[in-house]
Design a protein around this motif. Structure first.
Motif, PDB file in Angstrom:
ATOM      1  N   TYR A  36       0.858  -1.173   0.000  1.00 26.48           N
ATOM      2  CA  TYR A  36       0.000   0.000   0.000  1.00 26.48           C
ATOM      3  C   TYR A  36       0.900   1.231   0.000  1.00 26.48           C
ATOM      4  CZ  TYR A  36       0.547   0.139   5.158  1.00 26.48           C
ATOM      5  OH  TYR A  36       1.033   0.202   6.435  1.00 26.48           O
ATOM      6  N   PRO A  37       0.382   2.414  -0.357  1.00 28.84           N
ATOM      7  CA  PRO A  37       1.271   3.568  -0.535  1.00 28.84           C
ATOM      8  C   PRO A  37       2.180   3.880   0.646  1.00 28.84           C
ATOM      9  CG  PRO A  37      -0.895   4.065  -1.403  1.00 28.84           C
ATOM     10  CD  PRO A  37      -1.005   2.727  -0.705  1.00 28.84           C
ATOM     11  N   ALA A  38       1.764   3.528   1.851  1.00 25.62           N
ATOM     12  CA  ALA A  38       2.565   3.872   3.023  1.00 25.62           C
ATOM     13  C   ALA A  38       3.212   2.665   3.686  1.00 25.62           C
ATOM     14  CB  ALA A  38       1.700   4.612   4.038  1.00 25.62           C
ATOM     15  N   GLY A  39       3.333   1.530   2.960  1.00 23.78           N
ATOM     16  CA  GLY A  39       3.983   0.400   3.593  1.00 23.78           C
ATOM     17  C   GLY A  39       3.818  -0.917   2.872  1.00 23.78           C
ATOM     18  N   ILE A  40       4.253  -1.965   3.573  1.00 21.39           N
ATOM     19  CA  ILE A  40       4.224  -3.321   3.047  1.00 21.39           C
ATOM     20  C   ILE A  40       3.845  -4.268   4.192  1.00 21.39           C
ATOM     21  CG2 ILE A  40       6.708  -3.577   3.424  1.00 21.39           C
ATOM     22  CD1 ILE A  40       6.782  -5.438   0.997  1.00 21.39           C
ATOM     23  N   PRO A 135     -10.752  -2.037   8.727  1.00 23.04           N
ATOM     24  CA  PRO A 135     -11.697  -2.776   7.892  1.00 23.04           C
ATOM     25  C   PRO A 135     -11.413  -2.475   6.417  1.00 23.04           C
ATOM     26  CG  PRO A 135     -12.758  -0.856   8.863  1.00 23.04           C
ATOM     27  CD  PRO A 135     -11.356  -0.885   9.386  1.00 23.04           C
ATOM     28  N   TRP A 136     -11.508  -3.506   5.568  1.00 22.19           N
ATOM     29  CA  TRP A 136     -11.264  -3.282   4.150  1.00 22.19           C
ATOM     30  C   TRP A 136     -11.947  -4.340   3.288  1.00 22.19           C
ATOM     31  CZ3 TRP A 136      -7.655  -6.619   1.492  1.00 22.19           C
ATOM     32  CH2 TRP A 136      -6.943  -7.482   2.328  1.00 22.19           C
ATOM     33  N   GLY A 157      -7.376  -4.036  -2.754  1.00 19.81           N
ATOM     34  CA  GLY A 157      -8.119  -3.769  -1.531  1.00 19.81           C
ATOM     35  C   GLY A 157      -8.368  -2.288  -1.337  1.00 19.81           C
ATOM     36  N   PHE A 158      -9.443  -1.983  -0.624  1.00 23.06           N
ATOM     37  CA  PHE A 158      -9.756  -0.603  -0.260  1.00 23.06           C
ATOM     38  C   PHE A 158     -10.338  -0.607   1.145  1.00 23.06           C
ATOM     39  CE2 PHE A 158     -12.658   3.019   0.078  1.00 23.06           C
ATOM     40  CZ  PHE A 158     -11.765   4.045  -0.177  1.00 23.06           C
ATOM     41  N   ILE A 176      -7.170   3.837   2.642  1.00 29.11           N
ATOM     42  CA  ILE A 176      -6.015   3.253   1.959  1.00 29.11           C
ATOM     43  C   ILE A 176      -6.475   2.307   0.851  1.00 29.11           C
ATOM     44  CG2 ILE A 176      -4.483   3.396   3.963  1.00 29.11           C
ATOM     45  CD1 ILE A 176      -4.845   0.330   4.226  1.00 29.11           C
ATOM     46  N   GLY A 177      -5.648   2.191  -0.146  1.00 30.45           N
ATOM     47  CA  GLY A 177      -5.817   1.196  -1.194  1.00 30.45           C
ATOM     48  C   GLY A 177      -4.603   0.289  -1.161  1.00 30.45           C
TER      49      GLY A 177
END
Length: 187
Positions: A36-40, A135-136, A157-158, A176-177
């Motif tokens: 995801y844009p801010a991590g793994i 939750p996603w 995922g979203f 987050i996506g």
């Protein structure tokens, strides 16, 4: 620390009880890497099929956070933490593989180290503990690997990160996506 141990014991105990259920039920074990844009987030996964086209998904993993300049609160935010997921998936056979749609709830115990600009343009730094509830929704496609009991899948995922408990200064939370590459094999 007690929370981490309790969480791991509960998840493994619950999955052990489910895995001992009716012998004709399918159980898959696997690994995934969620970006995801801010991590793994690398995880170990257990998917227990309730029926042919419905399953429960359990994940345990590590969340490695690097929010770069995404935070509205701080100049940088980096950290790690353990946690996991419980999810429900529906499977829709299509072609040689299957589409999946799912709903997941993650819980991550994170320690975030942050820096920011303080008074007189000086750098201030600190560390914040946060328990994140996430939750996603996910959707994707899985393809069996020929002549094996394995499959590989790609999902999108979203969801939303919610800092449920925070000890220290505020850190970023929000929508987050993600994209996830998954591999699993039938037990």
């Amino acid at each position: 620390m007690k929370f981490k141990i309790t969480f791991i014991v509960i998840i493994f105990g619950f999955t052990s009880l489910i895995a001992q259920d009716v012998s004709d039920k399918r159980t898959d074990l696997g690994v995934s890497v969620q970006l995801y844009p801010a991590g793994i987030i690398p995880t170990v996964n257990l998917e227990y099929y309730l029926e042919e086209n419905a399953s429960l998904l359990f994940r345990l993993g590590l969340n490695i956070v690097d929010r770069q300049d995404f935070s509205d609160f701080n100049f940088t935010e980096e950290g790690t933490g353990f946690g996991g997921s419980v999810g429900y998936r529906r499977h829709f056979p299509s072609g040689k593989g299957k589409f999946i749609a799912g709903l997941n709830i993650d819980i991550w115990s994170l320690t975030i180290d942050w820096t920011d600009v303080g008074p007189a343009d000086g750098i201030v730094a600190g560390s914040t503990y946060t328990l994140v509830i996430q939750p996603w929704l996910e959707g994707g496609y899985f393809l069996p690997i020929k002549n094996t009991k394995s499959q590989i899948g790609l999902t999108l995922g979203f969801g939303r990160e919610i800092n449920a408990i925070t000890s220290g200064d505020e850190v970023e939370q929000g929508f987050i996506g993600s994209v996830s590459l998954q591999y699993s094999f039938r037990l």
